[in-house]
Write a protein that holds these residues in place. Sequence first.
Motif, mmCIF file in Angstrom:
data_model
loop_
_atom_site.group_PDB
_atom_site.id
_atom_site.type_symbol
_atom_site.label_atom_id
_atom_site.label_comp_id
_atom_site.label_asym_id
_atom_site.label_seq_id
_atom_site.Cartn_x
_atom_site.Cartn_y
_atom_site.Cartn_z
ATOM 1 N N SER A 71 0.837 -1.197 0.000
ATOM 2 C CA SER A 71 0.000 0.000 0.000
ATOM 3 C C SER A 71 0.873 1.248 0.000
ATOM 4 O O SER A 71 2.090 1.179 0.209
ATOM 5 N N LEU A 72 0.229 2.402 -0.206
ATOM 6 C CA LEU A 72 0.915 3.689 -0.170
ATOM 7 C C LEU A 72 0.899 4.304 1.225
ATOM 8 O O LEU A 72 1.276 5.463 1.396
ATOM 9 N N GLU A 73 0.510 3.534 2.212
ATOM 10 C CA GLU A 73 0.376 4.054 3.569
ATOM 11 C C GLU A 73 1.742 4.425 4.160
ATOM 12 O O GLU A 73 2.723 3.694 4.025
ATOM 13 N N THR A 74 1.767 5.591 4.803
ATOM 14 C CA THR A 74 2.962 6.050 5.504
ATOM 15 C C THR A 74 2.567 6.462 6.917
ATOM 16 O O THR A 74 1.387 6.629 7.227
ATOM 17 N N ALA A 75 3.560 6.640 7.773
ATOM 18 C CA ALA A 75 3.289 7.045 9.150
ATOM 19 C C ALA A 75 4.402 7.951 9.642
ATOM 20 O O ALA A 75 5.572 7.781 9.258
ATOM 21 N N VAL A 76 4.045 8.915 10.481
ATOM 22 C CA VAL A 76 5.034 9.794 11.104
ATOM 23 C C VAL A 76 5.407 9.198 12.451
ATOM 24 O O VAL A 76 4.533 8.914 13.280
ATOM 25 N N VAL A 77 6.693 8.993 12.669
ATOM 26 C CA VAL A 77 7.185 8.400 13.909
ATOM 27 C C VAL A 77 8.236 9.308 14.532
ATOM 28 O O VAL A 77 8.789 10.184 13.867
ATOM 29 N N SER A 78 8.511 9.094 15.818
ATOM 30 C CA SER A 78 9.558 9.843 16.521
ATOM 31 C C SER A 78 10.751 8.939 16.763
ATOM 32 O O SER A 78 10.604 7.815 17.259
ATOM 33 N N LEU A 79 11.928 9.443 16.415
ATOM 34 C CA LEU A 79 13.159 8.680 16.540
ATOM 35 C C LEU A 79 14.221 9.528 17.226
ATOM 36 O O LEU A 79 14.148 10.759 17.194
ATOM 37 N N PRO A 80 15.231 8.888 17.836
ATOM 38 C CA PRO A 80 16.334 9.680 18.387
ATOM 39 C C PRO A 80 17.169 10.296 17.271
ATOM 40 O O PRO A 80 17.227 9.769 16.159
ATOM 41 N N VAL A 81 17.785 11.422 17.558
ATOM 42 C CA VAL A 81 18.694 12.062 16.604
ATOM 43 C C VAL A 81 20.086 11.492 16.815
ATOM 44 O O VAL A 81 20.585 11.454 17.947
ATOM 45 N N GLN A 82 20.710 11.044 15.739
ATOM 46 C CA GLN A 82 21.989 10.364 15.831
ATOM 47 C C GLN A 82 23.170 11.317 15.667
ATOM 48 O O GLN A 82 23.085 12.324 14.968
ATOM 49 N N GLN A 83 24.276 10.980 16.285
ATOM 50 C CA GLN A 83 25.516 11.731 16.156
ATOM 51 C C GLN A 83 26.237 11.280 14.891
ATOM 52 O O GLN A 83 26.374 10.071 14.643
#
Length: 360
Positions: A21-33
């Motif tokens: 499907s074309l389904e997407t989702a907004v997720v929260s992730l840590p910011v990497q160094q």
Amino acid sequence: MVEPLQGLTNRAIIYSAPGESLETAVVSLPVQQPAEGEVLVKLYYSGVCHTDVSFCMNALPGLQVPTPKGQIGGHEGVGTVIAHGPGVTSPPIGSHVGIKYVADACLTCDNCIEGAEASCLNLKISGYLTPGTFQQYCIATARYVTPIPDNLDLAAAAPLMCGGVTVYTALRKAGLRPGDWVAIFGAGGGLGHLGIQYAKAMGGRVIALDVGSKKDFCFSQAADEFIDVTQFDVDEDVAAKIKLLSNGGVRTSLQCTSSSKAYTQAFSSLCFRGTLVCIGVPQNPLSFAPNLSAMVGQELRIISAKTGNRVDVKECLSLAARGFIKCHYQIRKMNELTNVFKDMQAGLIEGRVILDLEGV
């Protein structure tokens, strides 16, 4: 492993069910160094390309493995360098840079040495296996990000990271000369409208082809002529109309759609020693069969353009910074990407969609 930067959260768009499907989702992730040789870029905008749809649907021919679930897509990102990895001094912190379809290339293999970095034997592709630009913070190879001219609007620069450099490279490879006629199929889309402008900036005369509802838009991009492809039932009639408008045929046919029918029309519209440039890939790559007798008799060429190298994108940005290129775009939010994909599939979008990565 790299450690997350303290106090920052990275909102990113992932593909929820690639191939299904074309389904997407907004997720929260840590910011990497960033690690050695890398920079951390705070992204503000990302263009949305038909190739992103293809990655989401596992529909791009030649992929070695399917796009994984949870992949962060996107390959037209622009933003600011905010951190260096060990050993990195350039580009400087605070500078504006772009992240392209090619996330990294080795620069040492035979293909890279020939300038074909998009076909590097050790290629990394943004938005496919490598985290792409549909996120607020992106790790990138320092040597491979693209400096953005200071006087260029960041949002307008985003689509040039792929769409702009692709059509510019295609026209340059075709050998476009001042005064040459160019037929652009899919001229009202994200690639096509940029193709009109780059062709004009390079001295060409443009016949734009698309559905009738995009006529005024194509003329607003400085097309010289327009053909509504829905008004013709026979491929030969489209080619005949092109030849009539161009006094015998076009020097270059720029194929910005994935329509097999349009490929036949484009090839048949060429003049002596004309060139068909393949960009859009038909769902069935074997559905277009050129007339070899015409090809030999008229000394025609068929070439392709995947995207450009670092020199190509520098030149394409230079034309934009000098005011020759004005990307037509609409801004959408991150949580609208699924609907954007659906609109693109339905052919409802004029120009380019750009995601505002600062707002969900």
